[in-house]
Write a protein that holds these residues in place. Structure first.
Motif, PDB file in Angstrom:
ATOM      1  N   GLU A 264       7.145  -2.209 -47.750  1.00 42.22           N
ATOM      2  CA  GLU A 264       7.436  -3.327 -46.851  1.00 42.22           C
ATOM      3  C   GLU A 264       8.289  -4.410 -47.495  1.00 42.22           C
ATOM      4  O   GLU A 264       8.968  -5.167 -46.808  1.00 42.22           O
ATOM      5  CB  GLU A 264       6.129  -3.944 -46.337  1.00 42.22           C
ATOM      6  N   THR A 265       8.232  -4.531 -48.808  1.00 43.33           N
ATOM      7  CA  THR A 265       9.006  -5.584 -49.488  1.00 43.33           C
ATOM      8  C   THR A 265       9.406  -5.128 -50.874  1.00 43.33           C
ATOM      9  O   THR A 265       8.693  -4.352 -51.521  1.00 43.33           O
ATOM     10  CB  THR A 265       8.198  -6.891 -49.596  1.00 43.33           C
ATOM     11  N   SER A 292       6.681   0.641 -42.060  1.00 50.90           N
ATOM     12  CA  SER A 292       6.777   1.602 -43.153  1.00 50.90           C
ATOM     13  C   SER A 292       5.951   2.859 -42.899  1.00 50.90           C
ATOM     14  O   SER A 292       6.349   3.962 -43.273  1.00 50.90           O
ATOM     15  CB  SER A 292       6.331   0.947 -44.463  1.00 50.90           C
ATOM     16  N   THR A 293       4.799   2.704 -42.258  1.00 56.11           N
ATOM     17  CA  THR A 293       3.969   3.882 -41.990  1.00 56.11           C
ATOM     18  C   THR A 293       4.588   4.753 -40.906  1.00 56.11           C
ATOM     19  O   THR A 293       4.434   5.979 -40.920  1.00 56.11           O
ATOM     20  CB  THR A 293       2.545   3.459 -41.577  1.00 56.11           C
ATOM     21  N   VAL A 294       5.323   4.139 -39.989  1.00 57.62           N
ATOM     22  CA  VAL A 294       6.027   4.912 -38.964  1.00 57.62           C
ATOM     23  C   VAL A 294       7.194   5.661 -39.597  1.00 57.62           C
ATOM     24  O   VAL A 294       7.458   6.827 -39.279  1.00 57.62           O
ATOM     25  CB  VAL A 294       6.510   3.988 -37.833  1.00 57.62           C
ATOM     26  N   HIS A 295       7.902   4.992 -40.503  1.00 56.66           N
ATOM     27  CA  HIS A 295       9.003   5.654 -41.212  1.00 56.66           C
ATOM     28  C   HIS A 295       8.486   6.865 -41.989  1.00 56.66           C
ATOM     29  O   HIS A 295       9.172   7.883 -42.097  1.00 56.66           O
ATOM     30  CB  HIS A 295       9.682   4.677 -42.177  1.00 56.66           C
ATOM     31  N   TYR A 296       7.279   6.751 -42.543  1.00 54.13           N
ATOM     32  CA  TYR A 296       6.703   7.859 -43.307  1.00 54.13           C
ATOM     33  C   TYR A 296       6.519   9.071 -42.391  1.00 54.13           C
ATOM     34  O   TYR A 296       6.806  10.211 -42.785  1.00 54.13           O
ATOM     35  CB  TYR A 296       5.361   7.438 -43.896  1.00 54.13           C
ATOM     36  N   VAL A 297       6.047   8.826 -41.185  1.00 56.82           N
ATOM     37  CA  VAL A 297       5.859   9.909 -40.223  1.00 56.82           C
ATOM     38  C   VAL A 297       7.209  10.493 -39.810  1.00 56.82           C
ATOM     39  O   VAL A 297       7.390  11.714 -39.731  1.00 56.82           O
ATOM     40  CB  VAL A 297       5.113   9.409 -38.963  1.00 56.82           C
ATOM     41  N   LYS A 303      14.654   2.590 -44.106  1.00 54.42           N
ATOM     42  CA  LYS A 303      14.961   1.831 -42.902  1.00 54.42           C
ATOM     43  C   LYS A 303      14.097   0.576 -42.822  1.00 54.42           C
ATOM     44  O   LYS A 303      13.011   0.504 -43.393  1.00 54.42           O
ATOM     45  CB  LYS A 303      14.733   2.696 -41.663  1.00 54.42           C
ATOM     46  N   VAL A 304      14.581  -0.417 -42.093  1.00 50.99           N
ATOM     47  CA  VAL A 304      13.866  -1.690 -41.980  1.00 50.99           C
ATOM     48  C   VAL A 304      13.043  -1.742 -40.698  1.00 50.99           C
ATOM     49  O   VAL A 304      11.861  -2.069 -40.715  1.00 50.99           O
ATOM     50  CB  VAL A 304      14.852  -2.873 -42.031  1.00 50.99           C
ATOM     51  N   PHE A 305      13.673  -1.405 -39.585  1.00 49.95           N
ATOM     52  CA  PHE A 305      13.010  -1.543 -38.288  1.00 49.95           C
ATOM     53  C   PHE A 305      12.722  -0.175 -37.664  1.00 49.95           C
ATOM     54  O   PHE A 305      13.322   0.836 -38.050  1.00 49.95           O
ATOM     55  CB  PHE A 305      13.871  -2.380 -37.339  1.00 49.95           C
ATOM     56  N   THR A 306      11.830  -0.170 -36.709  1.00 46.22           N
ATOM     57  CA  THR A 306      11.502   1.044 -35.986  1.00 46.22           C
ATOM     58  C   THR A 306      11.897   0.900 -34.517  1.00 46.22           C
ATOM     59  O   THR A 306      11.996  -0.216 -33.993  1.00 46.22           O
ATOM     60  CB  THR A 306       9.988   1.336 -36.054  1.00 46.22           C
ATOM     61  N   SER A 307      12.083   2.032 -33.880  1.00 46.56           N
ATOM     62  CA  SER A 307      12.397   2.018 -32.452  1.00 46.56           C
ATOM     63  C   SER A 307      11.105   2.102 -31.646  1.00 46.56           C
ATOM     64  O   SER A 307      10.042   2.457 -32.173  1.00 46.56           O
ATOM     65  CB  SER A 307      13.299   3.208 -32.105  1.00 46.56           C
ATOM     66  N   GLY A 328      -3.831   8.333 -45.966  1.00 46.40           N
ATOM     67  CA  GLY A 328      -3.442   8.515 -47.359  1.00 46.40           C
ATOM     68  C   GLY A 328      -2.304   7.593 -47.728  1.00 46.40           C
ATOM     69  O   GLY A 328      -1.721   6.912 -46.866  1.00 46.40           O
ATOM     70  N   PRO A 329      -1.946   7.525 -49.002  1.00 50.99           N
ATOM     71  CA  PRO A 329      -0.813   6.697 -49.431  1.00 50.99           C
ATOM     72  C   PRO A 329       0.485   7.230 -48.819  1.00 50.99           C
ATOM     73  O   PRO A 329       0.568   8.404 -48.448  1.00 50.99           O
ATOM     74  CB  PRO A 329      -0.799   6.868 -50.958  1.00 50.99           C
ATOM     75  N   ILE A 330       1.487   6.382 -48.732  1.00 48.49           N
ATOM     76  CA  ILE A 330       2.775   6.806 -48.185  1.00 48.49           C
ATOM     77  C   ILE A 330       3.846   6.891 -49.273  1.00 48.49           C
ATOM     78  O   ILE A 330       5.004   7.184 -48.984  1.00 48.49           O
ATOM     79  CB  ILE A 330       3.230   5.880 -47.040  1.00 48.49           C
TER      80      ILE A 330
END
Length: 389
Positions: A264-265, A292-297, A303-307, A328-330
């Motif tokens: 995240e930072t 960040s957890t969405v990006h992991y999926v 990336k910074v933002f999600t759709s 679990g950890p990402i």
């Protein structure tokens, strides 16, 4: 005596006095000349002694060395051991490093041998594969033979990489020289990787980022074990088990929180604050809603933002959709991130957002209204930097 006689005697005495004075003057000049000559000769003697001492020091030292022989092994040695030679190491320092690994019997023996070979000055920093119980002469010869000794085989795994990304980097590493598919095969046997008991049988989160020196016989399993051992070392130094026993976050929770903070930072000063936001939201029963957890999926690292569509992914790692921490950890967090997860900052923040993508400046808020003000700042930045958000 008549007056003429007295006058003649007086003149004679005066004449003798002038002569005496001239004689004395000549004697004085002679003494001064001899004095100057003596000084010059003395200085020449001293200079000669100094030069002689410098030129003869090596021979004298060699004779002393012969009298007081340093302990030394004989022969080429046996087995294998790696020795790290630090930058700007002196011959003495190199000898001490070799002695510490029992490559040579004494640093003094190596120093004396190296002193006689000017090539020893070319020994560079790096990792050397040596043998144990070598003669100092054999040790020097091996260090001077790059085909036999210098390794500097290193593989680097940057911070913030997922297990999949770290495995790909390791498999592709030219330094590691691993057979195709060997990393994936090793990861399928987690019991051989030295993972902590709370890892739930997965190396995700425990392949500690850093640069690793690889021995000649390195395998995928041995390299992965190096990485998990570094995590274990950091966990011990951070006293993670004691903190958990004292009421702090348990290690499994800390690793997951730390991995999110790191994603995240990238500002170390903000690590403890972001950590506090996560704990505050968990304690308040709020969904974490971490991009960040969405990006992991989605597999969209960096990336910074999600759709809106991405935030609808049906995965337990989607913290927009599911409450609590992901299962679990990402990624594998660094020591600083683990520290922040164990010791979050004090504060009532529930929200944070970037407000400047160039500097990474992040604004924190305790209320939704305050958070919206910060979001407006971000939107203004994005309008001023079209195409960046």
């Amino acid at each position: 005596m008549d007056e003429d006689s007295d006058l003649n005697d007086d003149l004679g005495l005066r004449a003798m006095s002038r002569a005496d004075r001239r004689a004395e003057s000549r004697k004085l000049r002679a003494r001064k000349s001899r004095g100057c000559l003596a000084v010059v000769i003395s200085m020449a003697v001293v200079a000669a002694l100094v030069v002689g001492a410098v030129l003869g020091f090596g021979r004298i030292r060699d004779k002393v060395d012969g009298i007081f022989a340093a302990p030394d092994y004989t022969g080429p040695g046996s087995g294998s051991v790696t020795v790290e030679i630090a930058k700007n190491s002196t011959t003495k320092g190199i000898g001490e490093a070799l002695e510490a690994k029992d490559v040579v019997k004494s640093a003094k023996a190596f120093e004396r041998v190296a002193r006689k070979d000017s090539q020893s000055l070319s020994i560079q920093a790096g990792t050397y594969t040596m043998r144990k119980k070598m003669s100092a002469e054999a040790a020097l010869a091996l260090m001077l033979d790059p085909k036999s000794s210098i390794q500097v085989r290193r593989v680097s795994i940057p911070a913030g990489k997922t297990l999949k990304q770290a495995a790909a980097l390791l498999q592709a590493s030219k330094a590691a020289k691993l057979p195709a598919g060997s990393v994936a095969a090793a990861l399928e046997k987690p019991s051989s990787l030295g993972l902590p008991s709370y890892s739930h049988g997965s190396a995700e989160g425990f392949l500690y980022p850093g640069t690793y020196d690889l021995p000649k016989n390195a395998t995928a399993t041995s390299i992965l074990r190096q990485m998990t051992m570094e995590y274990t070392k950091a966990a011990i130094e951070l006293d993670m088990q004691r903190i958990a026993q004292a009421g702090g976050p348990d290690p499994w929770t800390a690793v997951r929180v730390a991995s999110i903070v790191g994603a995240e930072t990238n500002r170390k000063a903000d690590y403890p604050k972001v950590s506090r936001v996560i704990y505050n939201r968990l304690n308040a029963g709020m969904r974490l809603q971490m991009d960040s957890t969405v990006h992991y999926v989605a597999g969209r690292d960096g990336k910074v933002f999600t759709s809106k569509e991405a935030r609808e992914y049906d995965s337990p790692y989607n913290t927009y959709k599911y409450e609590g921490l992901p299962p679990g950890p990402i990624n594998s967090p660094t020591r600083e991130l683990l520290q922040a997860a164990l010791h979050p900052a004090k504060g009532s923040w529930l929200y944070f957002t970037l407000v400047d993508l160039d500097t990474g400046e992040t604004a924190f808020a305790s209320s939704l209204a305050e958070h919206q003000t910060n979001v407006n700042k971000l939107q203004a930045w994005c309008r001023a930097h079209k195409g960046r958000c």
